[in-house]
Scaffold this motif. Structure first.
Motif, PDB file in Angstrom:
ATOM      1  N   ASP A   1       0.835  -1.205   0.000  1.00 17.40           N
ATOM      2  CA  ASP A   1       0.000   0.000   0.000  1.00 17.40           C
ATOM      3  C   ASP A   1       0.866   1.251   0.000  1.00 17.40           C
ATOM      4  O   ASP A   1       0.559   2.234  -0.680  1.00 17.40           O
ATOM      5  N   TYR A   2       1.958   1.189   0.772  1.00 17.30           N
ATOM      6  CA  TYR A   2       2.871   2.336   0.814  1.00 17.30           C
ATOM      7  C   TYR A   2       3.503   2.582  -0.552  1.00 17.30           C
ATOM      8  O   TYR A   2       3.596   3.732  -1.009  1.00 17.30           O
ATOM      9  N   GLU A   3       3.913   1.523  -1.214  1.00 12.61           N
ATOM     10  CA  GLU A   3       4.524   1.674  -2.540  1.00 12.61           C
ATOM     11  C   GLU A   3       3.540   2.265  -3.537  1.00 12.61           C
ATOM     12  O   GLU A   3       3.909   3.063  -4.407  1.00 12.61           O
ATOM     13  N   GLY A   4       2.258   1.879  -3.392  1.00 16.59           N
ATOM     14  CA  GLY A   4       1.235   2.467  -4.256  1.00 16.59           C
ATOM     15  C   GLY A   4       1.069   3.963  -4.006  1.00 16.59           C
ATOM     16  O   GLY A   4       0.958   4.756  -4.952  1.00 16.59           O
ATOM     17  N   LEU A   5       1.083   4.352  -2.716  1.00 18.70           N
ATOM     18  CA  LEU A   5       0.980   5.773  -2.377  1.00 18.70           C
ATOM     19  C   LEU A   5       2.232   6.526  -2.820  1.00 18.70           C
ATOM     20  O   LEU A   5       2.147   7.678  -3.268  1.00 18.70           O
TER      21      LEU A   5
ATOM     22  N   VAL B   1      -7.772  12.992   5.740  1.00 19.03           N
ATOM     23  CA  VAL B   1      -6.647  12.096   5.476  1.00 19.03           C
ATOM     24  C   VAL B   1      -7.126  10.801   4.830  1.00 19.03           C
ATOM     25  O   VAL B   1      -6.511  10.290   3.886  1.00 19.03           O
ATOM     26  N   SER B   2      -8.242  10.282   5.315  1.00 17.44           N
ATOM     27  CA  SER B   2      -8.791   9.047   4.748  1.00 17.44           C
ATOM     28  C   SER B   2      -9.206   9.250   3.295  1.00 17.44           C
ATOM     29  O   SER B   2      -8.940   8.395   2.439  1.00 17.44           O
ATOM     30  N   THR B   3      -9.831  10.390   3.008  1.00 16.87           N
ATOM     31  CA  THR B   3     -10.285  10.671   1.644  1.00 16.87           C
ATOM     32  C   THR B   3      -9.116  10.812   0.670  1.00 16.87           C
ATOM     33  O   THR B   3      -9.141  10.282  -0.444  1.00 16.87           O
ATOM     34  N   LYS B   4      -8.064  11.512   1.099  1.00 18.19           N
ATOM     35  CA  LYS B   4      -6.945  11.793   0.192  1.00 18.19           C
ATOM     36  C   LYS B   4      -5.983  10.620   0.061  1.00 18.19           C
ATOM     37  O   LYS B   4      -5.508  10.321  -1.049  1.00 18.19           O
ATOM     38  N   PHE B   5      -5.696   9.928   1.174  1.00 22.02           N
ATOM     39  CA  PHE B   5      -4.656   8.906   1.155  1.00 22.02           C
ATOM     40  C   PHE B   5      -5.169   7.483   1.398  1.00 22.02           C
ATOM     41  O   PHE B   5      -4.411   6.529   1.235  1.00 22.02           O
ATOM     42  N   GLY B   6      -6.426   7.352   1.808  1.00 22.36           N
ATOM     43  CA  GLY B   6      -6.935   6.023   2.130  1.00 22.36           C
ATOM     44  C   GLY B   6      -6.330   5.446   3.398  1.00 22.36           C
ATOM     45  O   GLY B   6      -6.327   4.237   3.608  1.00 22.36           O
ATOM     46  N   ILE B   7      -5.797   6.311   4.257  1.00 23.57           N
ATOM     47  CA  ILE B   7      -5.168   5.887   5.514  1.00 23.57           C
ATOM     48  C   ILE B   7      -6.043   6.326   6.690  1.00 23.57           C
ATOM     49  O   ILE B   7      -6.470   7.478   6.752  1.00 23.57           O
ATOM     50  N   GLU B   8      -6.298   5.394   7.598  1.00 24.71           N
ATOM     51  CA  GLU B   8      -7.103   5.697   8.775  1.00 24.71           C
ATOM     52  C   GLU B   8      -6.195   6.131   9.926  1.00 24.71           C
ATOM     53  O   GLU B   8      -5.358   5.361  10.381  1.00 24.71           O
ATOM     54  N   LEU B   9      -6.355   7.369  10.357  1.00 23.85           N
ATOM     55  CA  LEU B   9      -5.654   7.840  11.554  1.00 23.85           C
ATOM     56  C   LEU B   9      -6.490   7.521  12.788  1.00 23.85           C
ATOM     57  O   LEU B   9      -7.722   7.418  12.711  1.00 23.85           O
TER      58      LEU B   9
END
Length: 335
Positions: free
Chosen positions: A246-250, A320-328
């Protein structure tokens, strides 16, 4: 002595105006056990330094203020000191005591707010060190029975900024003392963040646990607001960990995204970077906002409401979730 309708503003570093229907400060184990008997099934809130909570409303229950004090050398071996610290001791004051006595291992954790009791609960960490690395055992009173229990390292199930006391045993125990295993021979950790750069700026030639502590204090003071001047609870959000794929995709989409490789093909991404990229850094909304130097920190400039700070936090999470798909996830306990 039990007090009624006590203002909690002096007891939380956010400086939120809220009150507790009942309040009791305990300085010894017997007083705590008696208070728990008196409380019966009333809602409980345990306060140490109040540096990791956000009050969003008045508390209709009993607030127990931990004022257990004392630092004691229990034992020592050829390599270690075993230091028992009562849970009401201020964490940073303990670090200074450790440095004065040449007890090594906590110097990188200088100036972290809060008390000793909250330290293992949160598994506090900074600049490459976490408390679990020097933790030996703790003692805690079971709220339901008033009995004192001992928890060894494995019992605490430490994780990133968490432990069993934030999961399965949440609100079931009150930590009363923590015993740390500190080193006689320092193992200097200067590779994380700007420690080495700061030591160079300070022109430190003779490395010591005190010089590392001084460097960490300088860094934290330059980046983080003093709660005595601006209400805050330090870092409001945890740094998220994501799968390497997932990180490589981002990384392909956002080439400047930083990441720190972890075991098991995981990558830790700085939450501060994510928040800044979504445009929140330095934003103010009446008397609350996001700190201008450190976007991990939400602030109360005076008179701010806890509920509005909570709502701001959730807006940031959504962005953050909308832009990066990451849940803080919040590091601060929202009450």
């Amino acid at each position: 002595m039990f007090q009624q309708n006590i203002a909690l503003k002096p007891f939380n570093t956010f400086g939120i105006e809220a009150s507790a229907s009942q309040f009791f400060a305990f300085q010894d184990l017997d007083s705590l056990q008696l208070a728990l008997k008196h409380a019966a099934k009333a809602p409980l809130l345990v306060l140490g330094g109040g540096s990791n909570i956000l009050l969003t409303q008045d508390f209709d229950g009993l607030v127990l203020k931990n004022e257990l004090k004392g630092i004691k050398l229990l034992n020592e071996t050829n390599e270690h000191f075993f230091i028992e610290v009562q849970a009401g001791e201020t964490w940073h004051e303990f670090v200074l005591t450790a440095i004065a006595n040449n007890w090594a291992g906590v110097e990188n954790l200088s100036l972290i707010p809060g008390t000793m009791g909250a330290a293992p609960m949160q598994n506090i960490g900074a600049y490459g060190v976490e408390i679990e690395q020097v933790f030996d055992h703790l003692k805690a009173v079971e709220i339901a029975t008033g009995e004192l229990h001992e928890f060894k390292h494995s019992d605490c199930q430490f994780g990133y900024r968490e432990s069993v006391f934030k999961r399965e045993l949440k609100a079931k125990f009150i930590i009363t003392s923590v015993t740390l295993r500190l080193n006689k021979t320092p193992d200097f950790n200067t590779s994380y963040g700007a420690i080495q750069e700061t030591l160079d700026t300070m022109e430190v030639n003779d490395l010591s646990i005190k010089s590392i502590s001084d460097a960490v204090i300088n860094i934290r003071q330059s980046k983080l607001p003093d709660p005595k001047e601006i209400g805050n609870a330090g870092s409001f959000f945890k740094n998220p960990t994501i799968d390497k794929l997932d990180y490589e995709g981002l990384k392909a989409e956002f080439p400047s995204i930083p990441g720190y490789q972890l075991p098991d093909n995981k990558v830790k991404v700085p939450a501060a970077w994510l928040i800044e990229q979504t445009g929140w850094k330095g934003k103010t909304f009446d008397n609350i906002g996001v700190h201008k130097k450190q976007p991990l920190v939400l602030v109360n400039y005076g008179g701010g409401q806890g509920a509005k700070i909570r709502d701001l936090a959730f807006e940031i999470l959504d962005s953050v979730s909308t832009k990066f798909g990451i849940e803080l996830h919040p590091e601060v306990n929202i009450i």
